[in-house]
Design a protein around this motif. Sequence first.
Motif, short mmCIF file in Angstrom:
data_model
loop_
_atom_site.label_atom_id
_atom_site.label_comp_id
_atom_site.label_asym_id
_atom_site.label_seq_id
_atom_site.Cartn_x
_atom_site.Cartn_y
_atom_site.Cartn_z
N LEU A 78 0.85 -1.20 0.00
CA LEU A 78 0.00 0.00 0.00
C LEU A 78 0.88 1.25 0.00
CD1 LEU A 78 -2.88 -0.67 2.59
CD2 LEU A 78 -2.95 -0.95 0.10
N ALA A 79 1.91 1.23 0.85
CA ALA A 79 2.82 2.39 0.95
C ALA A 79 3.44 2.69 -0.41
CB ALA A 79 3.90 2.12 1.99
N ALA A 80 3.83 1.63 -1.12
CA ALA A 80 4.49 1.80 -2.42
C ALA A 80 3.56 2.43 -3.45
CB ALA A 80 5.00 0.45 -2.93
N ALA A 83 -0.70 4.86 -0.86
CA ALA A 83 -2.02 4.74 -0.23
C ALA A 83 -1.94 4.78 1.29
CB ALA A 83 -2.67 3.43 -0.67
N LYS A 84 -3.05 5.16 1.89
CA LYS A 84 -3.23 5.03 3.34
C LYS A 84 -3.98 3.74 3.61
CE LYS A 84 -3.67 9.94 4.39
NZ LYS A 84 -4.52 11.01 4.89
N ALA A 85 -3.59 3.01 4.64
CA ALA A 85 -4.28 1.75 4.96
C ALA A 85 -5.67 2.04 5.52
CB ALA A 85 -3.46 0.97 5.98
N LYS A 86 -6.64 1.25 5.07
CA LYS A 86 -8.01 1.43 5.55
C LYS A 86 -8.51 0.18 6.29
CE LYS A 86 -12.61 2.54 3.63
NZ LYS A 86 -12.89 3.85 4.29
N ALA A 87 -8.20 -1.00 5.78
CA ALA A 87 -8.69 -2.23 6.40
C ALA A 87 -7.86 -3.41 5.90
CB ALA A 87 -10.16 -2.46 6.03
N TYR A 88 -7.91 -4.49 6.67
CA TYR A 88 -7.21 -5.73 6.28
C TYR A 88 -8.16 -6.90 6.42
CZ TYR A 88 -2.82 -3.11 7.02
OH TYR A 88 -1.80 -2.19 6.96
N THR A 89 -7.95 -7.95 5.60
CA THR A 89 -8.58 -9.24 5.86
C THR A 89 -7.47 -10.29 5.95
OG1 THR A 89 -8.91 -9.87 3.55
CG2 THR A 89 -10.67 -8.58 4.58
N LEU A 204 5.59 7.44 5.06
CA LEU A 204 6.31 8.00 3.92
C LEU A 204 5.50 7.85 2.63
CD1 LEU A 204 8.82 9.15 2.49
CD2 LEU A 204 9.73 6.80 2.39
N GLY A 205 4.96 6.65 2.40
CA GLY A 205 4.29 6.35 1.13
C GLY A 205 3.23 7.37 0.77
N HIS A 206 2.30 7.63 1.68
CA HIS A 206 1.22 8.53 1.27
C HIS A 206 1.68 9.98 1.19
CE1 HIS A 206 -0.14 10.50 5.01
NE2 HIS A 206 0.30 9.43 5.61
N ARG A 207 2.80 10.29 1.89
CA ARG A 207 3.33 11.64 1.79
C ARG A 207 4.09 11.88 0.49
NH1 ARG A 207 3.66 14.15 6.96
NH2 ARG A 207 4.53 15.90 5.82
N LEU A 208 4.42 10.80 -0.22
CA LEU A 208 5.16 10.95 -1.49
C LEU A 208 4.26 11.31 -2.66
CD1 LEU A 208 7.74 8.02 -1.39
CD2 LEU A 208 8.19 10.47 -1.14
N ASP A 270 13.83 -6.10 2.48
CA ASP A 270 14.08 -4.82 3.14
C ASP A 270 12.78 -4.09 3.49
OD1 ASP A 270 16.95 -4.73 3.14
OD2 ASP A 270 16.87 -4.40 0.97
N TYR A 271 11.82 -4.14 2.58
CA TYR A 271 10.55 -3.42 2.73
C TYR A 271 10.74 -1.93 2.96
CZ TYR A 271 8.81 -7.98 2.21
OH TYR A 271 8.57 -9.21 1.69
N GLU A 272 11.82 -1.40 2.37
CA GLU A 272 11.97 0.06 2.29
C GLU A 272 11.30 0.51 0.99
OE1 GLU A 272 12.95 1.89 4.61
OE2 GLU A 272 13.97 0.47 5.93
N LEU A 273 11.11 1.82 0.85
CA LEU A 273 10.56 2.35 -0.40
C LEU A 273 11.69 2.85 -1.28
CD1 LEU A 273 7.33 4.29 0.66
CD2 LEU A 273 7.57 1.92 -0.14
N LEU A 274 11.60 2.48 -2.56
CA LEU A 274 12.53 2.95 -3.58
C LEU A 274 11.68 3.81 -4.51
CD1 LEU A 274 15.28 2.56 -5.10
CD2 LEU A 274 14.22 0.59 -6.21
#
Length: 332
Positions: A78-80, A83-89, A204-208, A270-274
């Motif tokens: 989602l971050a990539a 997006a902002k997280a809303k829900a999970y299943t 970071l993701g949604h701020r990008l 790593d799960y960092e953002l590139l």
Amino acid sequence: MAADLPGEFEIIERFFSPLSKGVSGAFGLKDDAAVLDCEAGRDFVVTTDCLVSGVHFLADDPPGSIAHKAFAVNGSDLAAMGAKAKAYTLALALPKGTTEAWLIDFIQGISAFLDRFGAALVGGDTVATEGPLTASVTAIGTVGIGQALTRSAAKPGDAIFVSGTIGDGALGLRAARGGLGDLPAYARAFFVDRYRRPTPRLELGHRLVGFASAAIDISDGLLADLEHICRCSNVEARIDLGHIPLSEPAKALVSGAGVDIDELISGGDDYELLFTAPPEMVGEISDLAEEIGLPISRIGVTQQRGEGQSVGTVIDENGRELTHGEIGYRHF
Ligand code: ADP
Ligand code: MG
């Protein structure tokens, strides 16, 4: 259902229902499906990652870490996308013989994840299996209409950035398997934690959005994931290996024996953002890094694909073509 566990309905009611955090459309996990409001002016972003014991985590990893990772890798996608997280299943297949203590620790891992990164668990499925444990999480997020960050919009001349530090996850896998020799205990614990409990860069993701041109999360290794951006955007990339951000314990290994930088940029988890951004955004991006308290390093630049150069080429500062070979994990 495994013998040591209560029945399926009791499991849902006792363990999973509190994770729906009173979200009205989750109905306390007592109805057939969840109902989510379509937020005005926003797109839904949906992703699923399935984690299999022995493939994505080790069977004797702490249950709370397994839960964390299952949610974190989806949050990272989602971050990539910005997006902002809303829900999970969560679809969970538990091997026969799973104990209640195991499940309690697993639930605790989900609970801590949701408290830290937001959003609730709004549905799922719980089954028993003769095979290995699998945990399949679906993450649902939102982003402004048409604003999702993709892999395909990098332009020649964009600066290339990466968050956090690179290679700790791959070193963590080696350390968790008993490798890396006589590593100091604190370094071993640090690497293993980075492997088992990656941090999805959701803030970071949604701020990008509005800054980045293209983005991807690093799951297959920096090099392989940078190649994905290059392929999708039809550019090539030149990175400066001296600018790849390393943690202090990783630096110590690189300057000592046994580990080189090529391995760290080829390892996964790593799960960092590139991401890429036009050069005029550099100032804004360093302000953003400061504001959210997460280091962001500029590691290179994209350029027009050279004549005869194959799609997705990544070179270093000396023009050496970098290939990730067989190091990145392939399922098939
Ligand atoms: P059905 O048979 O109608 O599909 P289930 O008995 O599988 O329903 O599930 C009942 C409810 O419990 C549903 O709302 C479902 O989303 C929820 N649920 C079941 N397992 C999980 C789980 N592992 N995590 C979250 N919610 C779950
Ligand atoms: Mg039903």
